[in-house]
Design an enzyme around this catalytic site. Sequence first.
Site, PDB file in Angstrom:
ATOM      1  N   VAL A  82       0.855  -1.186   0.000  1.00 13.71           N
ATOM      2  CA  VAL A  82       0.000   0.000   0.000  1.00 13.71           C
ATOM      3  C   VAL A  82       0.891   1.236   0.000  1.00 13.71           C
ATOM      4  O   VAL A  82       1.725   1.411   0.895  1.00 13.71           O
ATOM      5  CB  VAL A  82      -0.920   0.022   1.226  1.00 13.71           C
ATOM      6  CG1 VAL A  82      -1.805   1.267   1.205  1.00 13.71           C
ATOM      7  CG2 VAL A  82      -1.763  -1.246   1.296  1.00 13.71           C
ATOM      8  N   VAL A  84       1.283   5.598  -1.658  1.00 15.40           N
ATOM      9  CA  VAL A  84       0.846   6.736  -2.469  1.00 15.40           C
ATOM     10  C   VAL A  84       2.081   7.564  -2.815  1.00 15.40           C
ATOM     11  O   VAL A  84       2.946   7.793  -1.953  1.00 15.40           O
ATOM     12  CB  VAL A  84      -0.179   7.613  -1.716  1.00 15.40           C
ATOM     13  CG1 VAL A  84      -0.540   8.852  -2.546  1.00 15.40           C
ATOM     14  CG2 VAL A  84      -1.433   6.813  -1.398  1.00 15.40           C
ATOM     15  N   ARG A  90      -2.486  13.009   0.630  1.00 18.10           N
ATOM     16  CA  ARG A  90      -3.522  13.879   1.202  1.00 18.10           C
ATOM     17  C   ARG A  90      -4.444  14.488   0.150  1.00 18.10           C
ATOM     18  O   ARG A  90      -4.888  15.615   0.243  1.00 18.10           O
ATOM     19  CB  ARG A  90      -2.893  14.972   2.078  1.00 18.10           C
ATOM     20  CG  ARG A  90      -2.211  14.370   3.305  1.00 18.10           C
ATOM     21  CD  ARG A  90      -1.276  15.364   3.999  1.00 18.10           C
ATOM     22  NE  ARG A  90      -0.612  14.721   5.127  1.00 18.10           N
ATOM     23  CZ  ARG A  90       0.484  13.953   5.011  1.00 18.10           C
ATOM     24  NH1 ARG A  90       1.029  13.751   3.810  1.00 18.10           N
ATOM     25  NH2 ARG A  90       1.018  13.385   6.082  1.00 18.10           N
ATOM     26  N   ARG A  91      -4.722  13.684  -0.883  1.00 20.65           N
ATOM     27  CA  ARG A  91      -5.670  14.106  -1.916  1.00 20.65           C
ATOM     28  C   ARG A  91      -6.789  13.069  -2.083  1.00 20.65           C
ATOM     29  O   ARG A  91      -7.498  13.091  -3.093  1.00 20.65           O
ATOM     30  CB  ARG A  91      -4.956  14.299  -3.258  1.00 20.65           C
ATOM     31  CG  ARG A  91      -3.859  15.349  -3.256  1.00 20.65           C
ATOM     32  CD  ARG A  91      -3.388  15.613  -4.671  1.00 20.65           C
ATOM     33  NE  ARG A  91      -2.191  16.421  -4.719  1.00 20.65           N
ATOM     34  CZ  ARG A  91      -1.610  16.841  -5.843  1.00 20.65           C
ATOM     35  NH1 ARG A  91      -2.137  16.521  -7.017  1.00 20.65           N
ATOM     36  NH2 ARG A  91      -0.501  17.564  -5.808  1.00 20.65           N
ATOM     37  N   GLY A  92      -6.892  12.145  -1.148  1.00 16.76           N
ATOM     38  CA  GLY A  92      -7.933  11.130  -1.225  1.00 16.76           C
ATOM     39  C   GLY A  92      -7.562   9.900  -2.019  1.00 16.76           C
ATOM     40  O   GLY A  92      -8.422   9.027  -2.252  1.00 16.76           O
ATOM     41  N   LEU A  94      -5.448   7.339  -1.233  1.00 14.95           N
ATOM     42  CA  LEU A  94      -5.495   6.127  -0.420  1.00 14.95           C
ATOM     43  C   LEU A  94      -6.931   5.737  -0.088  1.00 14.95           C
ATOM     44  O   LEU A  94      -7.292   4.555  -0.123  1.00 14.95           O
ATOM     45  CB  LEU A  94      -4.689   6.316   0.864  1.00 14.95           C
ATOM     46  CG  LEU A  94      -4.623   5.103   1.792  1.00 14.95           C
ATOM     47  CD1 LEU A  94      -4.038   3.895   1.073  1.00 14.95           C
ATOM     48  CD2 LEU A  94      -3.816   5.425   3.042  1.00 14.95           C
ATOM     49  N   SER A  95      -7.764   6.704   0.212  1.00 16.53           N
ATOM     50  CA  SER A  95      -9.169   6.409   0.511  1.00 16.53           C
ATOM     51  C   SER A  95      -9.853   5.749  -0.674  1.00 16.53           C
ATOM     52  O   SER A  95     -10.609   4.778  -0.509  1.00 16.53           O
ATOM     53  CB  SER A  95      -9.905   7.695   0.896  1.00 16.53           C
ATOM     54  OG  SER A  95      -9.392   8.239   2.103  1.00 16.53           O
ATOM     55  N   TYR A 120      -5.039   3.276   9.307  1.00 19.74           N
ATOM     56  CA  TYR A 120      -5.995   2.298   8.798  1.00 19.74           C
ATOM     57  C   TYR A 120      -7.295   2.171   9.583  1.00 19.74           C
ATOM     58  O   TYR A 120      -8.224   1.524   9.117  1.00 19.74           O
ATOM     59  CB  TYR A 120      -5.306   0.939   8.679  1.00 19.74           C
ATOM     60  CG  TYR A 120      -4.238   0.957   7.599  1.00 19.74           C
ATOM     61  CD1 TYR A 120      -4.597   0.869   6.262  1.00 19.74           C
ATOM     62  CD2 TYR A 120      -2.899   1.126   7.918  1.00 19.74           C
ATOM     63  CE1 TYR A 120      -3.639   0.923   5.263  1.00 19.74           C
ATOM     64  CE2 TYR A 120      -1.929   1.171   6.924  1.00 19.74           C
ATOM     65  CZ  TYR A 120      -2.305   1.079   5.596  1.00 19.74           C
ATOM     66  OH  TYR A 120      -1.355   1.143   4.609  1.00 19.74           O
ATOM     67  N   PHE A 389       4.055 -10.411   5.724  1.00 15.21           N
ATOM     68  CA  PHE A 389       3.757 -10.150   4.310  1.00 15.21           C
ATOM     69  C   PHE A 389       3.729  -8.647   4.070  1.00 15.21           C
ATOM     70  O   PHE A 389       3.644  -7.866   4.985  1.00 15.21           O
ATOM     71  CB  PHE A 389       2.424 -10.782   3.911  1.00 15.21           C
ATOM     72  CG  PHE A 389       1.254 -10.356   4.762  1.00 15.21           C
ATOM     73  CD1 PHE A 389       0.499  -9.263   4.413  1.00 15.21           C
ATOM     74  CD2 PHE A 389       0.932 -11.045   5.935  1.00 15.21           C
ATOM     75  CE1 PHE A 389      -0.585  -8.866   5.194  1.00 15.21           C
ATOM     76  CE2 PHE A 389      -0.148 -10.663   6.720  1.00 15.21           C
ATOM     77  CZ  PHE A 389      -0.897  -9.575   6.358  1.00 15.21           C
TER      78      PHE A 389
END
Length: 389
Positions: A82, A84, A90-92, A94-95, A120, A389
């Site tokens: 995971v 970015v 901070r631009r959405g 990851l969401s 998370y 992992f």
Amino acid sequence: MTEIRVLTDEAQYRAHHGLFRRAMHWSPAEDDKWEVIRQTYEPGRTHAAFEGDEMVGSTQTFGCSMVVPGGAVVPHAAVSRVGVRADYTRRGVLSALMREQLSTLSEPVATLRASEGRIYGRFGYGLAGRVRYLRIDARKAVIPGSPVGRVRMVDPDTSDKLLPELHTEIGLDRPGQISRWPGWWAIHQERKGAAENLVTVVHSGPDGDDGFVSYKVSEDKDFKHTMEIEDFAWANADAWRDLWIYLTRLDLVDEIHVDAALDNPLNWLFEDPRVVYTKDVYDQIWLRLVDVPRMLAARTYGVAEPVVIEVRDKLLPANDGCYRVSPDGAERVEGPADITISVELLGAVYLGDTKFSDLAAAKRIEGSRFDEADALFAVPVAPLCSTFF
């Protein structure tokens, strides 16, 4: 506008892996390393975020299985890689990645290892298992008695074939333990080169092979030798004890480092329990209940009066609702609820590492009858996931 795509070819996979490594402040994998890493990419399990033609975010899952309290084994998604891109945080991004990944998972539960603890929870992951990092003074570590079985050293080619089979035979013995997929073994086997100095030994008892441990020993400038336990599995107490006898009687080892479950009785192997020192306790399993009804029904419960729990899930509203939990199992019901809890905190108590009463004392959940809920969700052994992992 951020677009989430499922990646389909090797060039995309390599760009995805490079983006993740850069997000972790690592350089991209070299060509020879990539030949092994590409084996960990499975069709349909890799998502990336794009801004136009530019890849700006990454996430991936590995399909395997996990044991839950009571011993049932359920399909499980191991979430990893995971990241970015630094100029798009901070631009959405990851969401958007997390929302798409969770909404398309076929497995009822997912776990990950969190690089930062605050990330998370907002995606429904709860801290569900911790681990002790132990330091053992090998110079003073005396285990009384003699081994009852045999320990033999195996070469890399032998361990490549034997360990996956033996790990499967030993099975998953604690809540939170997961099976290992072919890509995991590919990475593990690649690490046995001269630079890693990895050694594997296998234990045999009266019924054949029943345990193994992989370790490496490093030497510092003062000629002090430290052993790091990389992998350790056993089917019974004799295998566990015999392998520790082997490890602590090796020459030229001053200190041994190993991760262990919170309730691992390692101290009591030694004449002097103080040779085992807990250097740290840190979070390990972050658990996301993707299908709450299925996961509540999958595990067993202790003896207590039934409790009705209301679950709230912002990302997966199909999980919202009330569930009656009793020694006979769990089922969806109409309210009223005794306890109201968010899905990430339900994940935290699911494997038994955390109690409802602790969350209530911290003002994280509302309701009553927390003692009954604690008794229902109590487990006889602490959760652990010994597969990184």
